[in-house]
Structures are given as structure tokens and as C-alpha cells.
Scaffold this motif. Structure first.
Motif, PDB file in Angstrom:
ATOM      1  N   UNK A 213       0.797  -1.221   0.000  1.00 19.58           N
ATOM      2  CA  UNK A 213       0.000   0.000   0.000  1.00 19.58           C
ATOM      3  C   UNK A 213       0.833   1.277   0.000  1.00 19.58           C
ATOM      4  N   UNK A 214       2.153   1.162   0.073  1.00 22.65           N
ATOM      5  CA  UNK A 214       3.011   2.338   0.028  1.00 22.65           C
ATOM      6  C   UNK A 214       4.121   2.136  -0.987  1.00 22.65           C
ATOM      7  N   UNK A 215       4.377   3.162  -1.762  1.00 25.47           N
ATOM      8  CA  UNK A 215       5.434   3.106  -2.759  1.00 25.47           C
ATOM      9  C   UNK A 215       6.786   3.228  -2.064  1.00 25.47           C
ATOM     10  N   UNK A 216       7.705   2.301  -2.362  1.00 23.49           N
ATOM     11  CA  UNK A 216       9.042   2.335  -1.776  1.00 23.49           C
ATOM     12  C   UNK A 216       9.791   3.581  -2.218  1.00 23.49           C
ATOM     13  N   UNK A 217      10.878   3.885  -1.497  1.00 21.45           N
ATOM     14  CA  UNK A 217      11.643   5.096  -1.787  1.00 21.45           C
ATOM     15  C   UNK A 217      12.201   5.105  -3.201  1.00 21.45           C
ATOM     16  N   UNK A 218      12.535   3.925  -3.748  1.00 21.60           N
ATOM     17  CA  UNK A 218      13.053   3.895  -5.117  1.00 21.60           C
ATOM     18  C   UNK A 218      11.949   3.776  -6.159  1.00 21.60           C
ATOM     19  N   UNK A 219      10.702   3.634  -5.717  1.00 20.65           N
ATOM     20  CA  UNK A 219       9.562   3.609  -6.621  1.00 20.65           C
ATOM     21  C   UNK A 219       9.354   2.323  -7.389  1.00 20.65           C
ATOM     22  N   UNK A 220      10.206   1.330  -7.176  1.00 20.81           N
ATOM     23  CA  UNK A 220      10.179   0.162  -8.048  1.00 20.81           C
ATOM     24  C   UNK A 220       9.035  -0.810  -7.751  1.00 20.81           C
ATOM     25  N   UNK A 221       8.323  -0.617  -6.649  1.00 21.43           N
ATOM     26  CA  UNK A 221       7.149  -1.463  -6.364  1.00 21.43           C
ATOM     27  C   UNK A 221       5.843  -0.782  -6.769  1.00 21.43           C
ATOM     28  N   UNK A 222       5.924   0.190  -7.666  1.00 23.88           N
ATOM     29  CA  UNK A 222       4.748   0.963  -8.064  1.00 23.88           C
ATOM     30  C   UNK A 222       3.621   0.075  -8.580  1.00 23.88           C
ATOM     31  N   UNK A 223       3.936  -0.917  -9.411  1.00 21.82           N
ATOM     32  CA  UNK A 223       2.881  -1.754  -9.983  1.00 21.82           C
ATOM     33  C   UNK A 223       2.141  -2.521  -8.889  1.00 21.82           C
ATOM     34  N   UNK A 224       2.870  -3.049  -7.910  1.00 20.00           N
ATOM     35  CA  UNK A 224       2.226  -3.766  -6.799  1.00 20.00           C
ATOM     36  C   UNK A 224       1.285  -2.858  -6.023  1.00 20.00           C
ATOM     37  N   UNK A 225       1.732  -1.617  -5.752  1.00 17.65           N
ATOM     38  CA  UNK A 225       0.908  -0.669  -4.996  1.00 17.65           C
ATOM     39  C   UNK A 225      -0.327  -0.289  -5.798  1.00 17.65           C
ATOM     40  N   UNK A 226      -0.146   0.021  -7.068  1.00 16.20           N
ATOM     41  CA  UNK A 226      -1.293   0.372  -7.900  1.00 16.20           C
ATOM     42  C   UNK A 226      -2.288  -0.779  -7.975  1.00 16.20           C
ATOM     43  N   UNK A 227      -1.781  -1.998  -8.141  1.00 19.89           N
ATOM     44  CA  UNK A 227      -2.676  -3.168  -8.221  1.00 19.89           C
ATOM     45  C   UNK A 227      -3.456  -3.343  -6.929  1.00 19.89           C
ATOM     46  N   UNK A 228      -2.772  -3.223  -5.789  1.00 18.37           N
ATOM     47  CA  UNK A 228      -3.422  -3.418  -4.485  1.00 18.37           C
ATOM     48  C   UNK A 228      -4.521  -2.387  -4.260  1.00 18.37           C
ATOM     49  N   UNK A 229      -4.200  -1.116  -4.480  1.00 16.17           N
ATOM     50  CA  UNK A 229      -5.139  -0.043  -4.150  1.00 16.17           C
ATOM     51  C   UNK A 229      -6.177   0.186  -5.250  1.00 16.17           C
ATOM     52  N   UNK A 230      -5.764   0.107  -6.486  1.00 10.18           N
ATOM     53  CA  UNK A 230      -6.689   0.386  -7.594  1.00 10.18           C
ATOM     54  C   UNK A 230      -7.782  -0.673  -7.666  1.00 10.18           C
ATOM     55  N   UNK A 231      -7.441  -1.920  -7.347  1.00 10.12           N
ATOM     56  CA  UNK A 231      -8.433  -2.997  -7.413  1.00 10.12           C
ATOM     57  C   UNK A 231      -9.135  -3.231  -6.079  1.00 10.12           C
ATOM     58  N   UNK A 232      -8.639  -2.603  -5.009  1.00 11.83           N
ATOM     59  CA  UNK A 232      -9.212  -2.882  -3.696  1.00 11.83           C
ATOM     60  C   UNK A 232      -9.785  -1.706  -2.963  1.00 11.83           C
ATOM     61  N   UNK A 233      -9.596  -0.485  -3.495  1.00 10.61           N
ATOM     62  CA  UNK A 233     -10.076   0.717  -2.814  1.00 10.61           C
ATOM     63  C   UNK A 233     -10.792   1.588  -3.840  1.00 10.61           C
ATOM     64  N   UNK A 234     -12.099   1.685  -3.737  1.00 11.35           N
ATOM     65  CA  UNK A 234     -12.901   2.397  -4.744  1.00 11.35           C
ATOM     66  C   UNK A 234     -12.522   3.869  -4.828  1.00 11.35           C
TER      67      UNK A 234
END
Length: 398
Positions: A213-234
Motif C-alpha cells: 500500500x506504500x510506494x518504496x523510496x526507489x519507486x520500483x514497487x509501483x505496480x504492486x501498490x497500484x494493483x493493491x489499491x486500484x483494485x481494492x479501494x474504490x
């Protein structure tokens, strides 16, 4: 839990500074005046709480390139934080953490010379000479205090000379409930700089699906964060879609996350005018950076302190008001700090004026100057903040 006051000395160009940031902050100034060093010291403070301080210093080549002018014998900081619990009196119940790193000779090594976490509140009947202490350390002598200020001495063999007592959250810390919560908040600060979006960067590649749910400092987990929140939080999905439509018009449709090989997922953008979705590997650098800023600022559970270096990098000027709008909203949930030298980004804040600091380079060190007062108000009647910055007037303003 945001920063009320930050003092630091001996770190890079920050020879001796004091900064009292607000909820929404913009640090401006020409190149090479030390704006990024403010983010680096925030990063150092956060690392000191979560552990790994020795590796962090080693990554930068030891103490020599980190101390002021390469010759200072210490790095010190003192940070006063707003209370962990909302609704508490920030004057009476804020905690202050201070730490000193002493350089060993002229080499790259260091030891923790001093460390203190406590409540420094000045009582009405007179100034307290000693804070209400939660922990205190002098080199390899460390003491953790319970809520009645009864001290428990940490065995010397349990302390590393180059790691903080605060980062060692062992059973002794359970005697004071404030220490683990303070440490967790400090350690979770999110400092974003040197974000890589080049063609072969991990940020563009399919990832193993996991909840983040939080983007790491280097930003490289962006896809995981977007997938988690975009599909799970209206609400998050609606915010992302609204921002993307504002930036790319009604041709934008939605984000999708189709499966890839080896139980991985990928990011694609669906456009109404195209039959084929656009994958993360095909997105422009600016689009990826824009999505990253949105993911950070629109998060329903953001880090308590978010600092972003030059958010305007790679973005079309039309995107900057969108970023500013989301930053204003995020500042109601977290403390937001931007560094920039973009007049367009300064002008992107309309009704809401952020707390603004100007950096100057003077006699080999960074000088911080807060813009406020009648002089600034007079100039802003005729000119925008960005126009004043471009003209050079801000550097001369008192």
C-alpha cells in the motif's frame, strides 16, 4: 506525526540549520544550493530509527563525503515531532529525538556519541533542565526508561557503536509504549529522489502479485501498490482515474493488471481510441512519474512524512496543477515536502499557499530563509510566486 522543528549541523552543505516546516512545504532555490541535502538529512533521520545506519553511511563512501566540507568531526540532528496520538497538545506532548554521529579521526568510520529521546516541554513554573526521558545513550552506555522514568541499562554487548539505541526495539522497549510507536513512525518516512524510469528499470517490469500500500523510496514497487489499491479501494481508483482524465482527456479509460508469466502481473493503460492496451514498458517516462506521484499522494494510508525531490521532472506543465491539487489533499493526512526549481510548479498552487523556504549558497553552506510577512504579501499582489522566483526577487527578500 509530522516534523515541528528540525535542527542539524555538520551534514553536507547543512553546516548549521533550523527548519520549522508546515503541513505542506515547498523548498525552492537555484541548482547546487542544497535543496536535495534537506531530503538526505530526512532520510538519515529515518534510517537511524529503522536500522541499517552503518550500511547507509558506507553506501555514500563513509563519513568524509557526508560531513560539511569533508572536515567536520560530527553530524548532529535534533527533530521535534508532533504527538503520535491525534488530538494531543503538540507543545506539551511532542517528543524530541536527537542524535550525534562522531567521526573517528579523519577516516570514514563513526560511532554514536550521543542519543536522547524525550519530552522537552517547558513547564509554566520554570524551564525543565532535563527532559522527561524515554531513552538516553552516550557511546556504549544506553538506558531505556519506563513511563515512571525508571531506567533499565542496556548491556554494552547488545549495542553496536554504529547503530542507534532507538533502532534496537527489543523487549526492553515494551516498558514504555511511546518508544515503539515513535520509532515506527520515524522509520516509515518516505523520501523520494533519484527515481529511475529508464527502459529496463524494474518499475516497468511485471511483478509477483502481493499486497502493498506504500510506494518504496526507489519507486520500483509501483505496480504492486497500484494493483493493491486500484483494485481494492474504490476511492483510490476514482482519484487515479480522475487525475488521469484531467491529464490525458477523456481518451483515458482505465488501468488494468493482466496476468503475465510465473504468477506475475503487469500494468497496462487502456485508451478508448486504441484496440490494444499500452503496457508499462511502453509508457513514457513522464506518464510513469505521474502515476507514481498519484500513487504516493492519493494513498489512503500515506507515510507520516512524504518528501519528493523535483516532482516536476519529466512532467508536462499541464500536469503540475493536478499534482499540486493532490498534494494539498494529501497534506491533510500527512506532512508533504517538495524541493523544486520550477516556477510553473510554484504557480500550480492557487488558493492554498504552501509554506515556502528559499535555499541560498553562502560561504560554502546552505542558508534557509522562510518566505513570509508583509514584504512577500506586497509582492504577491502584483506577481505570482513563480514569477518572483524567476526574477530573482525571492533570494533578496527579507
Amino acid at each position: 506525526m509530522g516534523i515541528l522543528r528540525l535542527e542539524t549541523s555538520g551534514f553536507r552543505s547543512l553546516k548549521d540549520i533550523l527548519w520549522e516546516p508546515g503541513a505542506l512545504n515547498v523548498v525552492i532555490g537555484p541548482n547546487a544550493t542544497g535543496k536535495s541535502n534537506l531530503l538526505r538529512i530526512l532520510e538519515l533521520v529515518s534510517v537511524s530509527a529503522r536500522g541499517g545506519l552503518a550500511k547507509y553511511i558506507q553506501k555514500w563512501g563513509g563519513m568524509e563525503p557526508l560531513v560539511w566540507d569533508g572536515c567536520t568531526d560530527h553530524i548532529r540532528f535534533k527533530v521535534k515531532m508532533s504527538p503520535v496520538d491525534e488530538g494531543r497538545d503538540p507543545e506539551r506532548e511532542s517528543l524530541t529525538y536527537e542524535m550525534e554521529m562522531r567521526r573517528l579521526g579523519m577516516g570514514g568510520s563513526f560511532i554514536i556519541g550521543h542519543e536522547l529521546l524525550g519530552n522537552f516541554y517547558e513547564v509554566e513554573i520554570g524551564r525543565r533542565h532535563e527532559p522527561f526521558k524515554l531513552l538516553e545513550r552516550r557511546q556504549l552506555k544506553g538506558v531505556v526508561f519506563d513511563e515512571k522514568e525508571k531506567g533499565l541499562t542496556a548491556p554494552e554487548e547488545s549495542l553496536a557503536q554504529d547503530e542507534t539505541l532507538l533502532s534496537l526495539a527489543t523487549g526492553a522497549f515494551l516498558q514504555n509504549r511511546h518508544i515503539p510507536s515513535f520509532r515506527e513512525r520515524l522509520a516509515s518516512w518516505a523520501i523520494y529522489h533519484d527515481l529511475h524510469v529508464n527502459a529496463d528499470a524494474p518499475i516497468r517490469q511485471p511483478v509477483v502479485a502481493r499486497a502493498e500500500k506504500r510506494v518504496d523510496a526507489d519507486g520500483q514497487n509501483l505496480i504492486s501498490v497500484l494493483h493493491t489499491l486500484y483494485t481494492g479501494d474504490r476511492e483510490f481508483k476514482e482519484n487515479i482515474n480522475a487525475a488521469m482524465k484531467a491529464a490525458f482527456s477523456e481518451d483515458y479509460d482505465e488501468l488494468i493488471f493482466p496476468p503475465a508469466a510465473d504468477q506475475r502481473i503487469q500494468l497496462r493503460v487502456r485508451w478508448k481510441s486504441l484496440h490494444r492496451e499500452q503496457s508499462a514498458s511502453d509508457l513514457s517516462d513522464g506518464t510513469l512519474r505521474f502515476l507514481l506521484l498519484l500513487a504516493v499522494l492519493a494513498s489512503p494510508a500515506p507515510a507520516p512524512v512524504i518528501a519528493i525531490d523535483e516532482p516536476e521532472t519529466g512532467l508536462h506543465p499541464s500536469m503540475l496543477p493536478i499534482v499540486a491539487e493532490y498534494a494539498v489533499d494529501a497534506s491533510r493526512r500527512a506532512q508533504i515536502i517538495f524541493t523544486t526549481h520550477s516556477p510553473q510548479f510554484l504557480d500550480a498552487f492557487h488558493e492554498t499557499r504552501p509554506s515556502t523556504m528559499v535555499t541560498e549558497w553562502r560561504e560554502g553552506q546552505t542558508i534557509l530563509k522562510k518566505l513570509a510577512g508583509e514584504t512577500l504579501e506586497y509582492w504577491l499582489k502584483e506577481y505570482s510566486l513563480g514569477a518572483l522566483f524567476s526574477s530573482g526577487e525571492l533570494e533578496d527578500m527579507e
